[in-house]
Write a protein that holds these residues in place. Structure first.
Motif, PDB file in Angstrom:
ATOM      1  N   ALA A 210      12.087  -1.955  -8.099  1.00 29.19           N
ATOM      2  CA  ALA A 210      11.668  -0.565  -8.241  1.00 29.19           C
ATOM      3  C   ALA A 210      11.538  -0.218  -9.722  1.00 29.19           C
ATOM      4  O   ALA A 210      12.160  -0.881 -10.571  1.00 29.19           O
ATOM      5  CB  ALA A 210      12.682   0.354  -7.569  1.00 29.19           C
ATOM      6  N   PRO A 211      10.777   0.801 -10.052  1.00 27.00           N
ATOM      7  CA  PRO A 211      10.608   1.184 -11.462  1.00 27.00           C
ATOM      8  C   PRO A 211      11.938   1.456 -12.135  1.00 27.00           C
ATOM      9  O   PRO A 211      12.774   2.208 -11.611  1.00 27.00           O
ATOM     10  CB  PRO A 211       9.758   2.457 -11.383  1.00 27.00           C
ATOM     11  CG  PRO A 211       9.029   2.337 -10.096  1.00 27.00           C
ATOM     12  CD  PRO A 211       9.960   1.638  -9.154  1.00 27.00           C
TER      13      PRO A 211
ATOM     14  N   ASP B 227      12.516   2.759  -0.826  1.00 25.23           N
ATOM     15  CA  ASP B 227      11.914   1.441  -0.595  1.00 25.23           C
ATOM     16  C   ASP B 227      10.698   1.206  -1.481  1.00 25.23           C
ATOM     17  O   ASP B 227      10.138   0.104  -1.479  1.00 25.23           O
ATOM     18  CB  ASP B 227      11.507   1.303   0.869  1.00 25.23           C
ATOM     19  CG  ASP B 227      12.688   1.332   1.818  1.00 25.23           C
ATOM     20  OD1 ASP B 227      12.598   2.030   2.856  1.00 25.23           O
ATOM     21  OD2 ASP B 227      13.699   0.672   1.530  1.00 25.23           O
ATOM     22  N   THR B 228      10.290   2.216  -2.232  1.00 27.91           N
ATOM     23  CA  THR B 228       9.172   2.057  -3.141  1.00 27.91           C
ATOM     24  C   THR B 228       9.499   1.017  -4.206  1.00 27.91           C
ATOM     25  O   THR B 228      10.513   1.132  -4.908  1.00 27.91           O
ATOM     26  CB  THR B 228       8.823   3.395  -3.821  1.00 27.91           C
ATOM     27  OG1 THR B 228       8.339   4.312  -2.832  1.00 27.91           O
ATOM     28  CG2 THR B 228       7.768   3.204  -4.903  1.00 27.91           C
ATOM     29  N   ALA B 229       8.660   0.004  -4.302  1.00 30.42           N
ATOM     30  CA  ALA B 229       8.918  -1.099  -5.226  1.00 30.42           C
ATOM     31  C   ALA B 229       7.751  -2.082  -5.186  1.00 30.42           C
ATOM     32  O   ALA B 229       6.889  -1.997  -4.306  1.00 30.42           O
ATOM     33  CB  ALA B 229      10.207  -1.820  -4.850  1.00 30.42           C
ATOM     34  N   VAL B 230       7.771  -2.998  -6.128  1.00 33.99           N
ATOM     35  CA  VAL B 230       6.910  -4.176  -6.025  1.00 33.99           C
ATOM     36  C   VAL B 230       7.692  -5.227  -5.247  1.00 33.99           C
ATOM     37  O   VAL B 230       8.833  -5.537  -5.602  1.00 33.99           O
ATOM     38  CB  VAL B 230       6.505  -4.707  -7.412  1.00 33.99           C
ATOM     39  CG1 VAL B 230       5.655  -5.963  -7.261  1.00 33.99           C
ATOM     40  CG2 VAL B 230       5.744  -3.648  -8.193  1.00 33.99           C
TER      41      VAL B 230
ATOM     42  N   GLY C  68       0.817  -1.206   0.000  1.00 31.25           N
ATOM     43  CA  GLY C  68       0.000   0.000   0.000  1.00 31.25           C
ATOM     44  C   GLY C  68       0.839   1.238   0.000  1.00 31.25           C
ATOM     45  O   GLY C  68       2.044   1.200  -0.280  1.00 31.25           O
ATOM     46  N   LEU C  69       0.199   2.345   0.322  1.00 28.88           N
ATOM     47  CA  LEU C  69       0.857   3.647   0.362  1.00 28.88           C
ATOM     48  C   LEU C  69       1.132   4.011   1.812  1.00 28.88           C
ATOM     49  O   LEU C  69       0.236   3.929   2.664  1.00 28.88           O
ATOM     50  CB  LEU C  69      -0.051   4.692  -0.293  1.00 28.88           C
ATOM     51  CG  LEU C  69       0.422   6.143  -0.251  1.00 28.88           C
ATOM     52  CD1 LEU C  69       1.708   6.316  -1.046  1.00 28.88           C
ATOM     53  CD2 LEU C  69      -0.668   7.069  -0.786  1.00 28.88           C
ATOM     54  N   VAL C  70       2.360   4.422   2.080  1.00 30.25           N
ATOM     55  CA  VAL C  70       2.749   4.793   3.431  1.00 30.25           C
ATOM     56  C   VAL C  70       3.666   6.004   3.354  1.00 30.25           C
ATOM     57  O   VAL C  70       4.420   6.160   2.385  1.00 30.25           O
ATOM     58  CB  VAL C  70       3.429   3.607   4.153  1.00 30.25           C
ATOM     59  CG1 VAL C  70       4.687   3.175   3.428  1.00 30.25           C
ATOM     60  CG2 VAL C  70       3.695   3.919   5.610  1.00 30.25           C
ATOM     61  N   GLN C  71       3.611   6.835   4.369  1.00 28.23           N
ATOM     62  CA  GLN C  71       4.487   8.001   4.394  1.00 28.23           C
ATOM     63  C   GLN C  71       5.886   7.616   4.855  1.00 28.23           C
ATOM     64  O   GLN C  71       6.077   6.630   5.582  1.00 28.23           O
ATOM     65  CB  GLN C  71       3.913   9.061   5.333  1.00 28.23           C
ATOM     66  CG  GLN C  71       2.685   9.765   4.782  1.00 28.23           C
ATOM     67  CD  GLN C  71       2.287  10.953   5.624  1.00 28.23           C
ATOM     68  OE1 GLN C  71       2.440  10.947   6.834  1.00 28.23           O
ATOM     69  NE2 GLN C  71       1.740  11.982   4.970  1.00 28.23           N
TER      70      GLN C  71
ATOM     71  N   VAL D 172       6.160   4.513  -0.948  1.00 25.17           N
ATOM     72  CA  VAL D 172       6.493   5.371   0.184  1.00 25.17           C
ATOM     73  C   VAL D 172       6.517   6.812  -0.303  1.00 25.17           C
ATOM     74  O   VAL D 172       7.269   7.151  -1.225  1.00 25.17           O
ATOM     75  CB  VAL D 172       7.847   4.990   0.794  1.00 25.17           C
ATOM     76  CG1 VAL D 172       8.130   5.853   2.026  1.00 25.17           C
ATOM     77  CG2 VAL D 172       7.881   3.514   1.153  1.00 25.17           C
ATOM     78  N   SER D 173       5.691   7.639   0.299  1.00 29.09           N
ATOM     79  CA  SER D 173       5.612   9.044  -0.108  1.00 29.09           C
ATOM     80  C   SER D 173       6.461   9.907   0.819  1.00 29.09           C
ATOM     81  O   SER D 173       6.603   9.607   2.006  1.00 29.09           O
ATOM     82  CB  SER D 173       4.160   9.518  -0.083  1.00 29.09           C
ATOM     83  OG  SER D 173       3.643   9.447   1.231  1.00 29.09           O
TER      84      SER D 173
END
Length: 114
Positions: free
Chosen positions: A40-41, A89-92, A10-13, A112-113
């Motif tokens: 990650a992209p 850490d944003t990734a699948v 999900g989305l987390v700060q 992660v925003s």
């Protein structure tokens, strides 16, 4: 055959926490290693953490001290607790299992925003 289903993304700060889960089914009796990778992209898939049948764990340098891998054998589930998250850490996140063959889940998105 082993089936792996991830959940909990999900989305987390930033500096927040999140736990992703992976439930294994099928020929799980011979699984001796489970763990997590992430992609990650625009980047290659990278290893994150591993837990072995004796519950020994290893971590990538980038997550050691922040992430914790654990397993619940009664639920055939592996968890990845992620603390102090940052945008890198944003990734699948993909679960994997090894019983002599490698098996992969479909992945769960963690964003992660800042």
């Amino acid at each position: 055959q082993v089936q792996l289903v991830e959940s909990g993304g999900g989305l987390v700060q930033a500096v927040g926490s999140l736990t992703v889960s992976c439930v294994a089914s099928g020929s799980i009796f011979a699984i001796n290693v489970m763990g997590w990778y992430r992609q990650a992209p625009g980047k290659q898939r990278e290893w994150v953490a591993t837990i072995r049948s004796g519950s020994s764990t290893t971590y990538a340098d980038s997550v050691r001290g922040r992430f914790t891998i654990s397993r619940d054998n009664a639920k055939n589930t592996v968890y990845l607790r992620m603390n102090s998250l940052n945008t890198e850490d944003t990734a699948v996140y993909y679960c994997y299992a090894d019983n002599g063959y490698s098996h992969w889940g479909q992945g769960t998105q963690v964003t992660v925003s800042s």
